[in-house]
Design an enzyme around this catalytic site. Structure first.
Site, short mmCIF file in Angstrom:
data_model
loop_
_atom_site.label_atom_id
_atom_site.label_comp_id
_atom_site.label_asym_id
_atom_site.label_seq_id
_atom_site.Cartn_x
_atom_site.Cartn_y
_atom_site.Cartn_z
N ARG A 59 0.84 -1.22 0.00
CA ARG A 59 0.00 0.00 0.00
C ARG A 59 0.87 1.26 0.00
NH1 ARG A 59 -1.67 2.20 4.49
NH2 ARG A 59 -2.00 0.26 5.60
N ASP A 184 -6.55 18.23 -14.97
CA ASP A 184 -6.89 16.87 -15.38
C ASP A 184 -6.53 16.77 -16.86
OD1 ASP A 184 -8.11 14.53 -16.28
OD2 ASP A 184 -9.72 14.65 -14.81
N LYS A 209 -7.94 5.45 -19.43
CA LYS A 209 -8.16 5.97 -20.78
C LYS A 209 -6.90 5.80 -21.64
CE LYS A 209 -12.17 7.02 -19.05
NZ LYS A 209 -12.04 7.03 -17.64
N1 LCS Z 1 -11.09 12.42 -15.16
C1 LCS Z 1 -11.64 12.35 -16.38
C2 LCS Z 1 -11.43 13.46 -17.36
C3 LCS Z 1 -12.42 11.25 -16.74
O1 LCS Z 1 -12.95 11.22 -17.96
C4 LCS Z 1 -12.64 10.21 -15.79
C5 LCS Z 1 -13.48 9.04 -16.11
C6 LCS Z 1 -12.04 10.33 -14.52
C7 LCS Z 1 -11.27 11.44 -14.25
C8 LCS Z 1 -12.21 9.25 -13.48
O2 LCS Z 1 -11.47 8.13 -13.83
P1 LCS Z 1 -11.84 6.59 -13.50
O3 LCS Z 1 -12.02 6.49 -12.03
O4 LCS Z 1 -13.08 6.24 -14.24
O5 LCS Z 1 -10.62 5.85 -13.96
N2 LCS Z 1 -14.29 9.21 -17.24
C9 LCS Z 1 -15.18 8.38 -17.69
C10 LCS Z 1 -16.00 8.65 -18.81
O6 LCS Z 1 -16.01 9.71 -19.43
N3 LCS Z 1 -16.71 7.59 -19.08
O7 LCS Z 1 -16.53 6.60 -18.15
C11 LCS Z 1 -15.55 7.04 -17.18
#
Ligand code: LCS
Length: 394
Positions: A59, A184, A209
């Site tokens: 962790r 971000d 992503k």
């Molecule tokens: N920041 C952005 C710009 C995102 O698009 C997402 C997830 C996150 C943070 C959070 O990330 P995760 O915990 O899902 O890895 N975006 C998503 C979307 O547009 N469709 O499904 C998830």
């Protein structure tokens, strides 16, 4: 081991991170262990006291996860990085690490839905206030600053509107008012944009992503400009417990190797798809930073190394037309998420941003008719043919 500092981006994707393995493994092994043996009781105590470097417990740190963290920190030109179990683990730990009760944060109004609900719905319970503005216009940011404002949080390009915020100008405002600038960078990945070079303090990614790119794991990562910011974040990560797991880190390291060639390919197709959509009679408007019609086209050219692979568009027939389109695609996948090898289509208002209030969505430009499209690496003729046959059914 090669010194990767002066290598090009694609070479860094293959050789970065500086992992050294005693057997000479060409890839980073998965250190599938929760704990690490100490040489002696004194050695264990020294590790815990921070007097000696070494892994003690997964962790807190793990060699496979560290290899990914070093590699992404290098790609984003940061001091260090901390990897998380998900992108939201990264976002919420950033809020918890850098904001206190009584502080105020200004955020882009169009951000990933859960980034906003975490702040508005949950951080508010701990006394953190927030204001959401169109950060594309700098005067909106300046007008929202209060004496207790501590953080400026921007997403550029924004999910799902594709609005672009000027990172360098935000860094100037942040410096003048002593705000921490968090970007971000999920929609660009470090291949297309490096916010730390433009003055940001902290950069984060949903590695689910582009960085991983194969729709097979979720993960997050945060890169800091300074050692102090890194320490604050790392201690919050290990206390909240949202660490990335070694197997997950291995998958991300594997996916990351092709980031450059994946984006090159999908981006070339995205331009053609955006042009096709713009010329289609059923389409009212297209938001893609590579089109001259994008309101921040010049800014995108200045701060991004390419327009990316994400497109948002509005259909003349609004929500009903969007539903028909999404229900009729055959090859493209009707699914949330983005930035992978497969082309995905989804409806932000009822899916990724459904938990954001109707008024907030309207103010941010997340209309019922908006469709979001993530271009993959399939043959572009097949992507366009699939879109065309589905659009023709409206
Ligand atoms: N920041 C952005 C710009 C995102 O698009 C997402 C997830 C996150 C943070 C959070 O990330 P995760 O915990 O899902 O890895 N975006 C998503 C979307 O547009 N469709 O499904 C998830």
């Amino acid at each position: 081991m090669t010194d990767t500092k002066n290598l090009g981006f694609n070479s860094k994707l293959i050789h970065g991170g500086g992992h050294h393995d005693e057997y000479g493994a060409a890839t980073v092994p998965i250190y599938q262990t929760s704990t690490f043996r100490f040489d002696s009781a004194e050695d264990g105590a020294a590790c815990f006291a921070g007097e000696k470097d070494g892994y003690v417990y997964t962790r807190i740190g793990n060699p496979t996860v560290s290899a990914l963290e070093r590699q992404v920190a290098e790609l984003e030109h940061g001091y260090g990085a901390v990897a998380f179990a998900s992108g939201m683990g990264a976002v919420s730990t950033v809020y918890m690490a850098y904001l206190n009760a009584g502080d105020h944060m200004i955020s882009s109004d169009a951000v990933y839905g859960a980034s906003r609900t975490m702040m508005e719905g949950h951080m508010s319970r701990f006394g953190v206030q927030s204001t959401y503005v169109k950060t594309e216009k700098l005067e909106n940011i300046k007008a929202a600053i209060r004496p207790n404002t501590k953080m400026l949080y921007i997403e550029t390009p924004a999910n799902p509107t594709m609005g672009i915020t000027d990172i360098e100008a935000c860094a100037k405002i942040a410096k003048e008012h002593n705000l921490l600038l968090v970007v971000d960078n999920t929609f660009c990945s470090p291949y297309l944009q490096n916010p730390l070079d433009l003055g940001a303090d902290v950069v984060l990614h949903s590695v689910t992503k582009f960085i991983n790119g194969h729709a097979d794991i979720v993960g997050g990562i945060v890169i800091t400009k300074t050692q102090e910011l890194y320490k604050q974040l790392h201690v919050m990560m290990l206390n909240l417990g949202g660490n990335m797991d070694p197997h997950q880190a291995y998958m991300v390291i594997r996916g990351l190797k092709t980031l450059g060639i994946r984006i090159d390919r999908a981006q070339e197709s995205a331009m053609k798809v955006a042009e096709f959509l713009e010329s289609h009679p059923q389409v009212a408007s297209v938001a893609y930073p590579g089109l001259k019609s994008h309101p921040q086209y010049e800014l995108a050219k200045k701060q991004m190394r390419g327009p990316g692979t994400m497109i948002s568009f509005e259909l003349k027939g609004g929500l009903e037309a969007g539903r028909k389109l999404m229900n009729n695609v055959k090859m493209c996948i009707l699914a949330v998420s983005l930035g992978g090898v497969e082309t995905l289509i989804q409806h932000p208002a009822s899916m990724t941003h459904s938990k954001v209030s109707a008024t907030a969505k309207a103010a941010a430009g997340i209309t019922d008719g908006l469709v979001r499209f993530s271009v993959g690496i399939e043959n572009v003729e097949d992507i366009i043919a699939d879109l065309k046959q589905a659009l023709d059914k409206i």
